[in-house]
Design a protein around this motif. Sequence first.
Motif, mmCIF file in Angstrom:
data_model
loop_
_atom_site.group_PDB
_atom_site.id
_atom_site.type_symbol
_atom_site.label_atom_id
_atom_site.label_comp_id
_atom_site.label_asym_id
_atom_site.label_seq_id
_atom_site.Cartn_x
_atom_site.Cartn_y
_atom_site.Cartn_z
ATOM 1 N N SER A 141 -60.810 -26.569 -9.039
ATOM 2 C CA SER A 141 -61.485 -27.625 -8.281
ATOM 3 C C SER A 141 -60.572 -28.159 -7.184
ATOM 4 C CB SER A 141 -61.907 -28.782 -9.197
ATOM 5 O OG SER A 141 -60.784 -29.470 -9.714
ATOM 6 N N SER A 156 -66.942 -35.537 -7.328
ATOM 7 C CA SER A 156 -68.019 -34.891 -6.590
ATOM 8 C C SER A 156 -68.368 -35.683 -5.330
ATOM 9 C CB SER A 156 -69.265 -34.764 -7.484
ATOM 10 O OG SER A 156 -68.955 -34.101 -8.693
ATOM 11 N N SER A 202 -60.751 -31.575 -4.183
ATOM 12 C CA SER A 202 -61.485 -32.674 -3.561
ATOM 13 C C SER A 202 -60.535 -33.483 -2.693
ATOM 14 C CB SER A 202 -62.138 -33.583 -4.615
ATOM 15 O OG SER A 202 -61.169 -34.202 -5.427
ATOM 16 N N ASN A 223 -62.268 -33.916 -11.752
ATOM 17 C CA ASN A 223 -62.499 -33.758 -10.319
ATOM 18 C C ASN A 223 -63.540 -34.768 -9.865
ATOM 19 O OD1 ASN A 223 -64.386 -32.102 -11.904
ATOM 20 N ND2 ASN A 223 -65.305 -31.678 -9.901
ATOM 21 N N SER A 256 -65.533 -31.201 -1.279
ATOM 22 C CA SER A 256 -65.232 -30.955 -2.685
ATOM 23 C C SER A 256 -65.710 -29.562 -3.047
ATOM 24 C CB SER A 256 -65.884 -32.001 -3.595
ATOM 25 O OG SER A 256 -67.287 -31.980 -3.488
#
Length: 783
Positions: free
Chosen positions: A540, A204, A542, A202, A524
């Motif tokens: 997750s 950030s 994003s 993922n 995110s």
Amino acid sequence: MIKIKKGVLLCLLMFTSFLNAQFIVTGKVTDTTNEPIEFVNVVFLNIENNEIIKGTITDEKGNFTIKSDRKGEFNLQISFVGFENYIKSINSSINLENIILNSINELDEVVIAARKKIIEKKEDKIIFNVQNTTLNNGNDGIEVLKNAPIIWVNNANQVLIRQEPATVLVNGRKINLTGTDLSNYIKNIDSENIQTIEIQTNTSANIDGNVTGGIVNIILKKKPLGLNANVKSYYTLYNKELFDLYNGASLNYGSEKWNAYLLYNFTKNKGNGNFNSEFIIKENLQSQLTEGYFNNQKDNHNYRLGFVSELSKNQEFGLEFYGTNSNNTFNSNNNIIIKENDPIAKGDNSLKEFSKKYIYNTILNYNYKIDTLNGNIKIIVDYLRHNFNNIADNNSVYEFGNFIDNTEKNTTNSKTDIYSIQADLFKQFFKKFKTDVGTKYITTKRYNGLLSETLTNNTYISNDRTSEFDYKENILAGYISVGYNLDEKNYFKIGLRIENTDFTSLDKINGDRNTHNYNSWFPSLYYSRELSNKNSISFSYSRRLRRPSFNTLNNRVNKINDFRFDIGNPNLNPEFINKYEISLNKKNNFFSIYLNNITDAINGVWRIENDIAIHQNLNYGTNKQYGFEYSLKSNLTKWWEVTGIGELFHKNFKNFNFNLNKTTTFFNLQNSIKINKNTSLTISGNYMSPFLSANYINAENYTANLTLKKSFLNNKLNVRFYYDDIFNSQRDRNNAEFTDSNFSFFQKRNTRSFTIWLQYSFITKNKSRNSRNNSNNDTKGRL
């Protein structure tokens, strides 16, 4: 009765006095990587004679509780082998929260590594503890990444996660190189200096919005003082005339307060290949076939010079200069056959190109640790200059057909200047909150020039494809990211990045100007829950974007041959990507289900105009990819280690003309066999079934490789033998349908090779500190 009351009152007074005398101290002990340390000694010492009054040890999570039933002041001492002691004066109850122990020397890092598992899950990262594996000596960075979970390093040494180039960082700072420049950089990192590899699938909020793939962060060991140097050389043979040659050296010296380093390497490559491609025009079924061969030679020089200084206990300053110069010669000869029912034209086309490229990059880093805020401030200033010059002579001669022989010269020049400044603040609140906030400003200036000339009466005369184009782009970004430990088993992280993009393009020939300003939001989200036996499950999300490369944001028209042209597109918009993932981590096994949805996807599109094929990058529909991935790293025996990735994914490409679907299988397997203490054999291979890339359907591809490693002189001298692409199976083959044509392509380069690789290391008794400057200028990847 009175006596009983007095007795009860006396007991209450004694108990109250005892409560007032007793105090409790709690805390958590970690190392400098924030890893909990188990079995740490925690004791109360008498201030006058250091006599131990009371003691305990930390649990598996580094936590401790120690009580005293005496009044007065004591010294609390926290100690563990290989670490500096922590001593604090105590006279009342207190929660010390997180206590960080600093290692004393390199032996301490071995102690840390011995306590850690090979693979761990920490917040939103997978941690590969290199120092706890057989990779910790005699390998380079590329070899380490080949053995890391989830990562696939292909035969071109590209670092990939789920078939997409990963963003590579060192100690949290991005390495802004691509292709062979990036692989050479990683090759010059010795495995002895790598502590861990942090892997994120993922993305950030603190990472640039233009970063769309996974993230690989190489954490270097913190070393004491001294000198460290090595020389490295390898020679790759394809056949008698084709080869790759590499010679390089690096030097690193550290003292008590500063560290200096120098690196230089030279590469020389000679290669060739053959190709063919064909267009079938739907309207008249005309076939345009091009087939031929090419050869190229490239010389490349890379150099890096850096300096890092500790200005004070809490401040560090660094300055680095990086440069690369390359010369490339490319020659191609091909036949052109135009036919409908019968051939209507046949000709020969030759292309001779010579290009020169140089990149100069200066990076300034400043770090300030704020003790009072339990935080850290980081400032990075970055400047890059990129120049590219190319001269191409194109000559066409026809055996028959209604076409005119012609000769052209095309001179291309591009100049790029990128300036960036970034400031980040990291702060930890108590034990549960971790906050990251920052801002970044990037400005880019790009010039593209093309002088296109046709040979007329022995004189080159400029034609209507001559162009000049200016492009300027400013990006202002800000972000915040907050991580929160809900409890011992649940972790939550949320972030938001906002970028404002403003650009202006100018056609300097006709005066056309285009301006645009837009804002982009990149949220995110990450959540993980620890299950039993240290297993975990996570989710997750994003949002990202991929900006078009500077090479396409112009109005130039490049001639391939008389029937094919490649043109720029100054009106391209960025594509946006939404990424979702659910993962299960079970010991050294990783299971993931993911979905990537791309809108305004940028793809190369062919169209036919007056029987001429024109290639241009366009925002050409949507791409969806969803799949299941399994990754493992396991020691089957004491001498046999397996690293593997298996993936089953489905791709869908859709626009106003097409709706294409393809399911693909992929696996990559690496077997490392330890023959004896100094010798090992690696057998590796990968396979990918036919896969979809926009509206291109790519053929299956596979390869197999062998590597034999041997070390001498107490691991100072390392020798390797590589046999790559044993079956000579690597090739590019695809086909695609467009609105007015069908297209097919095939290319085979020299890929089967044999390599001999040598490295010798010079190390003083105390090794160097290995501090490094690195840049976060992600814009360079668009060059």
